[in-house]
Design a protein around this motif. Structure first.
Motif, PDB file in Angstrom:
ATOM      1  N   ARG A 288      53.803 -19.790 -21.960  1.00 21.55           N
ATOM      2  CA  ARG A 288      53.442 -20.919 -21.100  1.00 21.55           C
ATOM      3  C   ARG A 288      51.929 -21.160 -21.116  1.00 21.55           C
ATOM      4  O   ARG A 288      51.477 -22.310 -21.136  1.00 21.55           O
ATOM      5  CB  ARG A 288      53.922 -20.666 -19.673  1.00 21.55           C
ATOM      6  N   LEU A 289      51.171 -20.092 -21.096  1.00 23.21           N
ATOM      7  CA  LEU A 289      49.722 -20.248 -21.134  1.00 23.21           C
ATOM      8  C   LEU A 289      49.277 -20.894 -22.450  1.00 23.21           C
ATOM      9  O   LEU A 289      48.392 -21.760 -22.464  1.00 23.21           O
ATOM     10  CB  LEU A 289      49.046 -18.888 -20.965  1.00 23.21           C
ATOM     11  N   GLN A 290      49.895 -20.479 -23.541  1.00 27.65           N
ATOM     12  CA  GLN A 290      49.544 -21.068 -24.829  1.00 27.65           C
ATOM     13  C   GLN A 290      49.878 -22.553 -24.884  1.00 27.65           C
ATOM     14  O   GLN A 290      49.133 -23.350 -25.461  1.00 27.65           O
ATOM     15  CB  GLN A 290      50.265 -20.329 -25.962  1.00 27.65           C
ATOM     16  N   ARG A 326      46.481 -26.887 -14.135  1.00 26.23           N
ATOM     17  CA  ARG A 326      47.547 -27.034 -15.121  1.00 26.23           C
ATOM     18  C   ARG A 326      48.213 -25.685 -15.383  1.00 26.23           C
ATOM     19  O   ARG A 326      49.436 -25.590 -15.481  1.00 26.23           O
ATOM     20  CB  ARG A 326      46.971 -27.598 -16.419  1.00 26.23           C
ATOM     21  N   PHE A 327      47.413 -24.622 -15.459  1.00 29.89           N
ATOM     22  CA  PHE A 327      47.987 -23.284 -15.646  1.00 29.89           C
ATOM     23  C   PHE A 327      48.803 -22.860 -14.418  1.00 29.89           C
ATOM     24  O   PHE A 327      49.885 -22.267 -14.555  1.00 29.89           O
ATOM     25  CB  PHE A 327      46.875 -22.265 -15.908  1.00 29.89           C
ATOM     26  N   GLU A 333      57.994 -23.546 -12.486  1.00 30.24           N
ATOM     27  CA  GLU A 333      59.400 -23.359 -12.835  1.00 30.24           C
ATOM     28  C   GLU A 333      59.719 -21.871 -12.899  1.00 30.24           C
ATOM     29  O   GLU A 333      58.916 -21.075 -13.378  1.00 30.24           O
ATOM     30  CB  GLU A 333      59.705 -24.017 -14.179  1.00 30.24           C
ATOM     31  N   PRO A 334      60.909 -21.469 -12.438  1.00 32.42           N
ATOM     32  CA  PRO A 334      61.252 -20.031 -12.452  1.00 32.42           C
ATOM     33  C   PRO A 334      61.428 -19.506 -13.880  1.00 32.42           C
ATOM     34  O   PRO A 334      61.705 -20.267 -14.817  1.00 32.42           O
ATOM     35  CB  PRO A 334      62.577 -19.973 -11.688  1.00 32.42           C
ATOM     36  N   GLU A 341      67.011 -15.995 -12.317  1.00 29.61           N
ATOM     37  CA  GLU A 341      65.842 -16.841 -12.172  1.00 29.61           C
ATOM     38  C   GLU A 341      64.829 -16.129 -11.287  1.00 29.61           C
ATOM     39  O   GLU A 341      65.130 -15.772 -10.147  1.00 29.61           O
ATOM     40  CB  GLU A 341      66.216 -18.196 -11.576  1.00 29.61           C
ATOM     41  N   ILE A 342      63.634 -15.919 -11.837  1.00 36.11           N
ATOM     42  CA  ILE A 342      62.591 -15.180 -11.120  1.00 36.11           C
ATOM     43  C   ILE A 342      61.402 -16.101 -10.915  1.00 36.11           C
ATOM     44  O   ILE A 342      60.877 -16.695 -11.878  1.00 36.11           O
ATOM     45  CB  ILE A 342      62.164 -13.932 -11.910  1.00 36.11           C
ATOM     46  N   ALA A 343      60.964 -16.228  -9.672  1.00 36.98           N
ATOM     47  CA  ALA A 343      59.804 -17.065  -9.377  1.00 36.98           C
ATOM     48  C   ALA A 343      58.545 -16.375  -9.858  1.00 36.98           C
ATOM     49  O   ALA A 343      58.375 -15.158  -9.714  1.00 36.98           O
ATOM     50  CB  ALA A 343      59.723 -17.328  -7.878  1.00 36.98           C
ATOM     51  N   GLY A 344      57.659 -17.144 -10.443  1.00 39.17           N
ATOM     52  CA  GLY A 344      56.390 -16.597 -10.928  1.00 39.17           C
ATOM     53  C   GLY A 344      55.214 -17.357 -10.339  1.00 39.17           C
ATOM     54  O   GLY A 344      55.353 -18.493  -9.876  1.00 39.17           O
TER      55      GLY A 344
END
Length: 653
Positions: A288-290, A326-327, A333-334, A341-344
């Motif tokens: 996701r970071l990329q 943005r990051f 989204e989990p 589904e894990i919240a981050g």
């Protein structure tokens, strides 16, 4: 067909050895190889161009009384001016930081210049040989032969450039000698051609070997720079990118920001679902970071659940905040892990260069303070570095005041952690580790107070105390044991450290070979210039040097060649994962194999299990260190530990 031919010729004249049966490479690797090749050519260029100028002058002298004197003067003037111009440009280019990638067009220009210079020398035998005296003809033959050898040497790693330079000279020399009609000259022509083929064969052999060696070095460096789990750049690679960004800032004023990101719920995932789920969480977070980063940004994993970014080309502070948000949004989204589904969430600390620092240490330290404030504020928070509002900064100032009095109050002490020789099954020495018994806060980690000591200059009296105390303790140990003392770059800013070490050894009456200095890669490229000269003086004295935390520093593998190290210490982060991560195991094996080839001993740090020990034994590691072997102990417990060691056949926890 025309497109294929054009591409083939472009690769051929860019030095691609696949056209000659050499190793095939993709464009990224080929660009790296071209950078190494051109760097070598630039190193020779000034000397080769001066030789060209001298040879042209010698030719004019040899033809001074011939009818072609004026033409020779004009030719020589052109060659001398061109050679000196090329040589000076090459010298200026050497002062610029060597690029990591060179385009095909740059190599095309080099080949073209080689052809032009070779053609200029090919004119000599064709235009001047027939009208020259016997002595002049001898000089021309010798000069052309010398230029052939010099060109082959200068372009030894680039066959196409060597051919471009030498082929015209071969043809010109063979024509002038062959058309003379003299049988002896015909023999000389044959010898010149044979000589040329031998030279070119040597050029191809050398260039093939050079290319293979460069590819192997690049692959090894890539492995060391890559996080095996997320495939992102690791701390080692991030530090290099940070240095490069600071260099661009100094040259062109290009401002940038450093982001530190911490995954707020990573520990919960690990505790609830186990380490495999935690690993998958990290992999998805990295992806996701990329996706959110721009092509010009650098994303790296620098710790367990800590990521860092270098964000370039910032026009204003608001741009950094927009990118950070943005990051943050990317974690809205989990995460889908093991069908759950894990919240981050992530927190972000930001520093801006040069506003918040102009050295890697300052920027990372201040970014860490900003990240701490962000995490304190709650998940999904962004904080910029603000010294005036930061409680951590005030705590550090209070700690600094206490540290100034620590030596005088005898609050500092040393503990010793053993090195264990795998082959001989015995303790071979101890690493001296500094601790601080604060009267209020208890034992304080050196990771907390050493940076303060380095910034304030307190590292010098503290470092002197450590050396003297370690040597004094060493004098009471058996003569086959050594003591290792950690040195930071700041200590080498004070040149009296050399005298301190010599005095400490003399007063303790111990052999210099029993003292080992542990340094990090970052020290070799620090702002403290005297470090290398002081270390060389210590090496001459007999003190040994170990490269600590190998694989996590600033520099490339070439720093192994800067000093004759006795040992390198593999960082514990590689040892921790080598049984569960094939890539980590490959890195450990590569480092051990490299050290063996360079005749350097290897110490593996952080060994905590018998499985890790057996794996290291099988890979021919020399020594290990870690809690499995022994925790750090005070000086008065050393002999008890040694007595226990005499009963070991294998170490126990």
């Amino acid at each position: 067909m025309r497109t294929y031919l054009s591409s083939y010729l472009s690769k051929l004249f860019a030095g691609d050895l696949a056209a000659f049966g050499g190793p095939a490479t993709d464009e990224a690797v080929a660009g790296y190889i071209r950078a190494e090749q051109i760097s070598l050519v630039l190193g020779y260029s000034l000397g080769i161009m001066l030789a060209n100028a001298c040879n042209a002058t010698v030719l004019v002298i040899a033809l001074w009384y011939s009818s072609n004197r004026n033409y020779a003067l004009i030719w020589a003037a052109a060659v001398v001016c061109g050679a000196l111009s090329i040589g000076l440009k090459a010298r200026l280019s050497r002062r610029i930081t060597k690029p990591q990638f060179v385009s095909r067009q740059a190599m095309h220009r080099l080949v073209r210049n080689a052809l032009v210079l070779g053609t200029a020398w090919a004119v000599v035998p064709v235009a001047f040989f027939a009208e020259a005296s016997n002595g002049g003809q001898l000089v021309i033959t010798c000069l052309c032969s010398g230029m052939l050898a010099g060109g082959a040497f200068a372009f030894a790693t680039i066959p196409v450039a060597a051919v471009a330079f030498t082929a015209p000279i071969f043809v010109g020399t063979a024509i002038c000698l062959g058309r003379n009609g003299d049988f002896v000259y015909l023999l000389v022509a044959i010898l010149v051609v044979a000589y040329g083929f031998v030279l070119l064969r040597g050029v191809f052999a050398h260039s093939f070997e050079f290319t293979k060696r460069t590819i192997a070095q690049l692959e090894a460096e890539r492995r060391v720079r890559r996080d095996p789990l997320t495939q992102l750049p690791n701390r080692f690679a991030f530090n290099e990118s940070l240095e490069a960004a600071l260099n661009r800032l100094a040259r062109s004023g290009e401002e940038f920001a450093v982001f530190l990101l911490d995954l707020d719920r990573f520990k919960d995932v690990n505790d609830k679902f186990g380490h495999p789920a935690g690993d998958e969480f990290l992999i998805q977070a990295a992806a996701r970071l990329q996706r959110c980063a721009r092509e010009t940004d650098t994303v790296a994993r620098i710790g367990g659940d800590e990521f860092a970014l270098i964000v370039t080309n910032l026009a204003k502070v608001e741009d950094a905040l927009e990118i950070a948000e943005r990051f943050i949004g990317a974690f809205g989204e989990p995460f889908l892990i093991e069908r759950c589904e894990i919240a981050g969430a992530t927190s972000v600390g930001i520093v801006l260069a040069p506003r918040d620092g102009n050295t890697p240490h300052e920027l990372l330290k201040n970014a860490d303070l900003a990240l701490y404030r962000a995490k304190t504020a709650g998940p999904g928070t962004v904080r910029f570095f603000e010294v005036s509002d930061d409680k951590s900064a005030r705590d550090r100032r209070a700690l600094q005041r206490d540290l100034e009095k620590a030596v005088g109050r005898d609050e500092l002490f040393l503990v010793y952690q053993p090195f264990f020789d795998i082959r001989e099954n015995r303790v071979t020495g101890f690493e001296a580790l500094l601790r601080w018994q604060h009267p209020v806060r208890g034992v304080i980690s050196p990771a907390e107070f050493i940076p303060i000591a380095e910034e304030t200059g307190l590292i010098h009296p503290i470092g002197e105390w450590v050396v003297r105390r370690a040597c004094s303790t060493l004098s009471n140990w058996p003569s086959d044991l050594r003591v290792a003392v950690n040195f930071s770059a700041a200590q080498f800013h004070n040149t009296s450290i050399l005298q301190t070490i010599v005095q400490a050894l003399a007063q303790a009456r111990v052999a210099p070979s029993r003292l080992e200095i542990e340094i990090t890669e970052s020290m070799l490229i620090s702002k403290y210039g005297p470090a290398s000269s002081i270390l060389n003086s210590l090496l001459e004295l007999g003190v040994t040097v170990a490269l600590d935390d190998f694989g996590t520093g600033f520099s490339s593998l070439t720093y192994l060649l800067k000093l004759p190290y006795t040992r390198i210490k593999i960082d514990q982060s590689f040892i921790r994962d080598m049984l569960t991560r094939p890539d980590s195991a490959a890195v450990v094996k590569s480092i051990i194999g490299l050290a063996q080839d360079l005749h350097i001993g290897v110490v593996a740090e952080g060994v905590e299990t018998t499985e890790q020990l057996e794996c290291l034994r099988q890979t021919s590691c020399d020594e290990v260190q870690g809690y499995l072997i022994g925790r750090p102990v005070s000086a008065d417990r050393i002999f008890a530990l040694l007595d226990q060691n005499r009963q070991w056949t294998t170490p126990a926890a």
